[in-house]
Design a protein around this motif. Structure first.
Motif, PDB file in Angstrom:
ATOM      1  N   PRO A  47       0.820  -1.215   0.000  1.00  0.00           N
ATOM      2  CA  PRO A  47       0.000   0.000   0.000  1.00  0.00           C
ATOM      3  C   PRO A  47       0.857   1.269   0.000  1.00  0.00           C
ATOM      4  CG  PRO A  47       0.149  -0.861   2.210  1.00  0.00           C
ATOM      5  CD  PRO A  47       0.911  -1.820   1.339  1.00  0.00           C
ATOM      6  N   SER A  48       0.205   2.360  -0.285  1.00  0.00           N
ATOM      7  CA  SER A  48       0.838   3.681  -0.231  1.00  0.00           C
ATOM      8  C   SER A  48       0.129   4.534   0.811  1.00  0.00           C
ATOM      9  CB  SER A  48       0.752   4.383  -1.589  1.00  0.00           C
ATOM     10  OG  SER A  48       1.430   3.660  -2.590  1.00  0.00           O
ATOM     11  N   VAL A  49       0.915   5.312   1.565  1.00  0.00           N
ATOM     12  CA  VAL A  49       0.344   6.304   2.473  1.00  0.00           C
ATOM     13  C   VAL A  49       0.280   7.614   1.697  1.00  0.00           C
ATOM     14  CG1 VAL A  49       0.628   7.543   4.642  1.00  0.00           C
ATOM     15  CG2 VAL A  49       1.292   5.138   4.491  1.00  0.00           C
ATOM     16  N   VAL A  50      -0.926   8.068   1.400  1.00  0.00           N
ATOM     17  CA  VAL A  50      -1.101   9.230   0.527  1.00  0.00           C
ATOM     18  C   VAL A  50      -1.598  10.458   1.279  1.00  0.00           C
ATOM     19  CG1 VAL A  50      -1.474   7.790  -1.502  1.00  0.00           C
ATOM     20  CG2 VAL A  50      -3.445   8.466  -0.098  1.00  0.00           C
ATOM     21  N   SER A  51      -1.975  10.288   2.546  1.00  0.00           N
ATOM     22  CA  SER A  51      -2.391  11.422   3.367  1.00  0.00           C
ATOM     23  C   SER A  51      -2.180  11.047   4.822  1.00  0.00           C
ATOM     24  CB  SER A  51      -3.865  11.774   3.115  1.00  0.00           C
ATOM     25  OG  SER A  51      -4.712  10.706   3.488  1.00  0.00           O
ATOM     26  N   GLU A  52      -2.377  12.007   5.707  1.00  0.00           N
ATOM     27  CA  GLU A  52      -2.179  11.744   7.129  1.00  0.00           C
ATOM     28  C   GLU A  52      -3.044  10.578   7.585  1.00  0.00           C
ATOM     29  OE1 GLU A  52      -2.825  14.151  11.344  1.00  0.00           O
ATOM     30  OE2 GLU A  52      -2.323  15.264   9.517  1.00  0.00           O
ATOM     31  N   VAL A  53      -2.436   9.635   8.301  1.00  0.00           N
ATOM     32  CA  VAL A  53      -3.193   8.452   8.731  1.00  0.00           C
ATOM     33  C   VAL A  53      -4.136   8.829   9.863  1.00  0.00           C
ATOM     34  CG1 VAL A  53      -1.472   6.787   7.962  1.00  0.00           C
ATOM     35  CG2 VAL A  53      -1.308   7.739  10.277  1.00  0.00           C
ATOM     36  N   GLU A  54      -5.311   8.215   9.854  1.00  0.00           N
ATOM     37  CA  GLU A  54      -6.327   8.508  10.851  1.00  0.00           C
ATOM     38  C   GLU A  54      -7.015   7.227  11.288  1.00  0.00           C
ATOM     39  OE1 GLU A  54      -9.106  11.519   9.718  1.00  0.00           O
ATOM     40  OE2 GLU A  54      -7.591  12.735   8.697  1.00  0.00           O
ATOM     41  N   TYR A  55      -7.446   7.232  12.536  1.00  0.00           N
ATOM     42  CA  TYR A  55      -8.195   6.107  13.101  1.00  0.00           C
ATOM     43  C   TYR A  55      -9.675   6.401  12.947  1.00  0.00           C
ATOM     44  CZ  TYR A  55      -9.582   2.538  16.522  1.00  0.00           C
ATOM     45  OH  TYR A  55     -10.131   1.448  17.136  1.00  0.00           O
ATOM     46  N   THR A  56     -10.407   5.455  12.331  1.00  0.00           N
ATOM     47  CA  THR A  56     -11.852   5.643  12.188  1.00  0.00           C
ATOM     48  C   THR A  56     -12.571   4.580  13.018  1.00  0.00           C
ATOM     49  OG1 THR A  56     -11.746   4.383  10.117  1.00  0.00           O
ATOM     50  CG2 THR A  56     -11.726   6.793   9.948  1.00  0.00           C
ATOM     51  N   ASP A  57     -12.845   3.416  12.417  1.00  0.00           N
ATOM     52  CA  ASP A  57     -13.507   2.342  13.146  1.00  0.00           C
ATOM     53  C   ASP A  57     -12.483   1.360  13.708  1.00  0.00           C
ATOM     54  OD1 ASP A  57     -16.027   3.367  12.515  1.00  0.00           O
ATOM     55  OD2 ASP A  57     -16.047   2.312  10.585  1.00  0.00           O
ATOM     56  N   SER A  58     -12.918   0.603  14.716  1.00  0.00           N
ATOM     57  CA  SER A  58     -12.044  -0.406  15.305  1.00  0.00           C
ATOM     58  C   SER A  58     -11.630  -1.446  14.265  1.00  0.00           C
ATOM     59  CB  SER A  58     -12.759  -1.096  16.471  1.00  0.00           C
ATOM     60  OG  SER A  58     -12.033  -2.223  16.901  1.00  0.00           O
ATOM     61  N   TRP A  59     -10.413  -1.941  14.409  1.00  0.00           N
ATOM     62  CA  TRP A  59      -9.876  -2.943  13.489  1.00  0.00           C
ATOM     63  C   TRP A  59     -10.168  -4.362  13.947  1.00  0.00           C
ATOM     64  CZ3 TRP A  59      -4.358  -0.640  14.420  1.00  0.00           C
ATOM     65  CH2 TRP A  59      -4.323   0.711  14.016  1.00  0.00           C
ATOM     66  N   LEU A  60     -10.109  -4.602  15.260  1.00  0.00           N
ATOM     67  CA  LEU A  60     -10.032  -5.969  15.768  1.00  0.00           C
ATOM     68  C   LEU A  60     -11.002  -6.296  16.893  1.00  0.00           C
ATOM     69  CD1 LEU A  60      -6.124  -6.168  15.947  1.00  0.00           C
ATOM     70  CD2 LEU A  60      -7.570  -7.237  14.214  1.00  0.00           C
ATOM     71  N   VAL A  61     -11.755  -5.343  17.368  1.00  0.00           N
ATOM     72  CA  VAL A  61     -12.611  -5.602  18.529  1.00  0.00           C
ATOM     73  C   VAL A  61     -13.646  -6.686  18.218  1.00  0.00           C
ATOM     74  CG1 VAL A  61     -14.396  -4.640  20.034  1.00  0.00           C
ATOM     75  CG2 VAL A  61     -12.267  -3.390  19.667  1.00  0.00           C
ATOM     76  N   ASP A  62     -14.297  -6.612  17.057  1.00  0.00           N
ATOM     77  CA  ASP A  62     -15.286  -7.641  16.712  1.00  0.00           C
ATOM     78  C   ASP A  62     -14.626  -9.013  16.642  1.00  0.00           C
ATOM     79  OD1 ASP A  62     -17.254  -5.748  16.604  1.00  0.00           O
ATOM     80  OD2 ASP A  62     -17.324  -5.638  14.412  1.00  0.00           O
ATOM     81  N   GLU A  63     -13.433  -9.062  16.048  1.00  0.00           N
ATOM     82  CA  GLU A  63     -12.681 -10.315  15.942  1.00  0.00           C
ATOM     83  C   GLU A  63     -12.371 -10.866  17.334  1.00  0.00           C
ATOM     84  OE1 GLU A  63      -8.070 -10.975  14.987  1.00  0.00           O
ATOM     85  OE2 GLU A  63      -9.212 -10.407  13.192  1.00  0.00           O
ATOM     86  N   TYR A  64     -11.897 -10.002  18.224  1.00  0.00           N
ATOM     87  CA  TYR A  64     -11.567 -10.439  19.584  1.00  0.00           C
ATOM     88  C   TYR A  64     -12.812 -10.923  20.318  1.00  0.00           C
ATOM     89  CZ  TYR A  64     -10.908 -10.300  24.555  1.00  0.00           C
ATOM     90  OH  TYR A  64     -10.927 -10.651  25.879  1.00  0.00           O
ATOM     91  N   GLU A  65     -13.892 -10.164  20.276  1.00  0.00           N
ATOM     92  CA  GLU A  65     -15.098 -10.524  21.025  1.00  0.00           C
ATOM     93  C   GLU A  65     -15.665 -11.845  20.536  1.00  0.00           C
ATOM     94  OE1 GLU A  65     -16.834  -6.206  22.482  1.00  0.00           O
ATOM     95  OE2 GLU A  65     -17.525  -7.010  20.560  1.00  0.00           O
ATOM     96  N   PHE A  66     -15.636 -12.076  19.226  1.00  0.00           N
ATOM     97  CA  PHE A  66     -16.134 -13.345  18.702  1.00  0.00           C
ATOM     98  C   PHE A  66     -15.296 -14.511  19.240  1.00  0.00           C
ATOM     99  CE2 PHE A  66     -16.368 -16.891  15.831  1.00  0.00           C
ATOM    100  CZ  PHE A  66     -17.712 -16.953  15.490  1.00  0.00           C
ATOM    101  N   THR A  67     -13.969 -14.368  19.177  1.00  0.00           N
ATOM    102  CA  THR A  67     -13.092 -15.451  19.626  1.00  0.00           C
ATOM    103  C   THR A  67     -13.231 -15.679  21.120  1.00  0.00           C
ATOM    104  OG1 THR A  67     -11.549 -14.807  17.882  1.00  0.00           O
ATOM    105  CG2 THR A  67     -10.741 -16.335  19.539  1.00  0.00           C
ATOM    106  N   ALA A  68     -13.323 -14.606  21.887  1.00  0.00           N
ATOM    107  CA  ALA A  68     -13.471 -14.734  23.335  1.00  0.00           C
ATOM    108  C   ALA A  68     -14.766 -15.467  23.694  1.00  0.00           C
ATOM    109  CB  ALA A  68     -13.435 -13.359  23.995  1.00  0.00           C
ATOM    110  N   ASP A  69     -15.820 -15.266  22.904  1.00  0.00           N
ATOM    111  CA  ASP A  69     -17.082 -15.960  23.145  1.00  0.00           C
ATOM    112  C   ASP A  69     -17.020 -17.426  22.715  1.00  0.00           C
ATOM    113  OD1 ASP A  69     -18.336 -13.763  24.224  1.00  0.00           O
ATOM    114  OD2 ASP A  69     -19.314 -13.158  22.353  1.00  0.00           O
ATOM    115  N   ALA A  70     -16.082 -17.736  21.796  1.00  0.00           N
ATOM    116  CA  ALA A  70     -15.999 -19.090  21.249  1.00  0.00           C
ATOM    117  C   ALA A  70     -15.116 -20.017  22.075  1.00  0.00           C
ATOM    118  CB  ALA A  70     -15.479 -19.038  19.808  1.00  0.00           C
ATOM    119  N   THR A  71     -14.422 -19.488  23.061  1.00  0.00           N
ATOM    120  CA  THR A  71     -13.481 -20.290  23.839  1.00  0.00           C
ATOM    121  C   THR A  71     -13.547 -19.907  25.307  1.00  0.00           C
ATOM    122  OG1 THR A  71     -11.132 -20.878  24.099  1.00  0.00           O
ATOM    123  CG2 THR A  71     -11.617 -18.634  23.384  1.00  0.00           C
TER     124      THR A  71
END
Length: 358
Positions: free
Chosen positions: A115-139
């Motif tokens: 990828p290319s960084v073409v403008s200032e990086v910004e945080y919008t939505d969570s990247w991994l919370v849904d992934e973590y919560e699903f796995t935590a519920d599965a184990t």
């Protein structure tokens, strides 16, 4: 919280041995063949396999692999990164400021969608919370969350927006900090920062250390922060990395037959050592006895209370039955070494001192 307390929070309630060598994995795991087929169907406009269908397939795979980790006996599990493609690309798609312009050739016939960084990086939505919560519920086991680190996210991208890669790295570190705060709010207590680029460009350990200071800012001390560094010339980053604000260093040493083990004995290794004890580049399952010997290599560097064991790196390129066999044998070997330590059959002080004095 002491390093021992930080590790012991992941000790199973009914752990049989007095000693505890935490067992986990680095992150990636072989995807079931049907998940790859589901991806092909989703991307093929001639098939009516929609986003919901593909999401269900990824959910099923994540649940399956987390439970496969349980079956192997791991103390801390992940979902095998079933929802991720490549470690930089996955995050770049979720960070404002990145764009993709097609693959670049890396080596041989291998291509990387850099990828290319073409403008200032910004945080919008969570990247991994849904992934973590699903796995935590599965184990019912603790779940570790691997995150590609800011130095690698910057180093393995085209920088078209910032005056320097260091400036980009620190901005990305602030975004990683935001994500970890959300993961902590969701219940995560074990975060692993993956920085494979550090071993290939070791002169930049200072900026990695500064980035880690940004990453851990205001993160509660009970949250375990690990740093995974792939195989490289570790003598060029040690002992400087001991200044990094992390609880454990996850190092790829089985791949080199522990030829760099002595690097970490002088000066004393003060953090926890997450030691690679199975070689992910070999598609054969090491015996329990061989892995026991590999684990004891770690005891030449740190005492048992500072030792964690895992495969050298992600195992996604291995046949799935081989990946599982390596994990299951690793857990059995760790429990055997713990029992030997309980019985006084492993002279830790002698081994550690002998190596340190060489």
């Amino acid at each position: 919280m002491s390093t021992k307390e930080n590790k012991d929070q992941f000790r199973p309630d009914h752990h049989e041995n007095d000693h505890f060598i935490l067992t986990t994995v680095v992150g990636s795991y072989p995807k079931p063949k049907w998940l790859n087929r589901a991806k092909e169907l989703y991307e093929d406009p001639d098939h009516k396999f929609d986003a919901d269908d593909y999401q269900e397939a990824k959910d099923d795979a994540a649940r399956l692999i987390a439970r496969e980790h349980e079956r192997a006996g791991l103390d801390v599990v992940v979902d095998g990164e079933m929802r991720r493609n490549e470690m930089v690309e996955f995050f770049a798609h979720r960070i404002e400021g990145y764009e993709f312009n097609g693959p670049v050739k890396v080596w041989g016939h291998n291509y990387f969608d850099k990828p290319s960084v073409v403008s200032e990086v910004e945080y919008t939505d969570s990247w991994l919370v849904d992934e973590y919560e699903f796995t935590a519920d599965a184990t019912d086991r603790p779940v570790k969350v691997p995150i590609t680190g800011p130095y690698t996210l910057a180093n393995w991208s085209f920088n078209e927006a910032y005056d320097s890669d260091d400036e980009l790295t620190l901005d990305l570190a602030d975004l990683v900090n935001e994500e970890i705060e959300k993961l902590v709010d969701a219940g995560a207590r074990y975060i692993q920062i993956d920085e494979p680029a550090l071993a290939t460009t070791p002169d930049d350990h200072a900026i990695v250390g500064e980035a880690l200071e940004h990453i851990v800012a205001d993160i509660p001390e009970e949250v375990r922060i690990g740093l995974h560094v792939c195989y490289g010339d570790y003598s060029r980053i040690y002992p400087e990395i001991l200044e990094f604000p992390v609880d454990e260093f996850d190092l790829e040493l089985a791949n080199g037959d522990y030829d760099q083990l002595d690097v970490f004995t002088d000066p004393e290794f003060t953090a926890d050592l997450a030691l690679g004890v199975t070689d992910v580049h070999v598609a054969e399952v090491e015996s329990v006895e061989q892995i026991e010997e590999n684990i004891k290599k770690g005891l030449e560097v740190v005492p048992p209370e500072q030792l964690v064991v895992s495969p050298d790196c992600g195992v996604k390129l291995l046949p799935r039955e081989v990946a599982y066999g390596k994990m299951a044998n690793m857990v059995e070997a760790a429990r055997n070494v713990e029992a030997d330590l309980d019985e006084g059959n492993v002279d830790v002080d002698r081994e550690h001192a002998a190596t340190a004095d060489d």
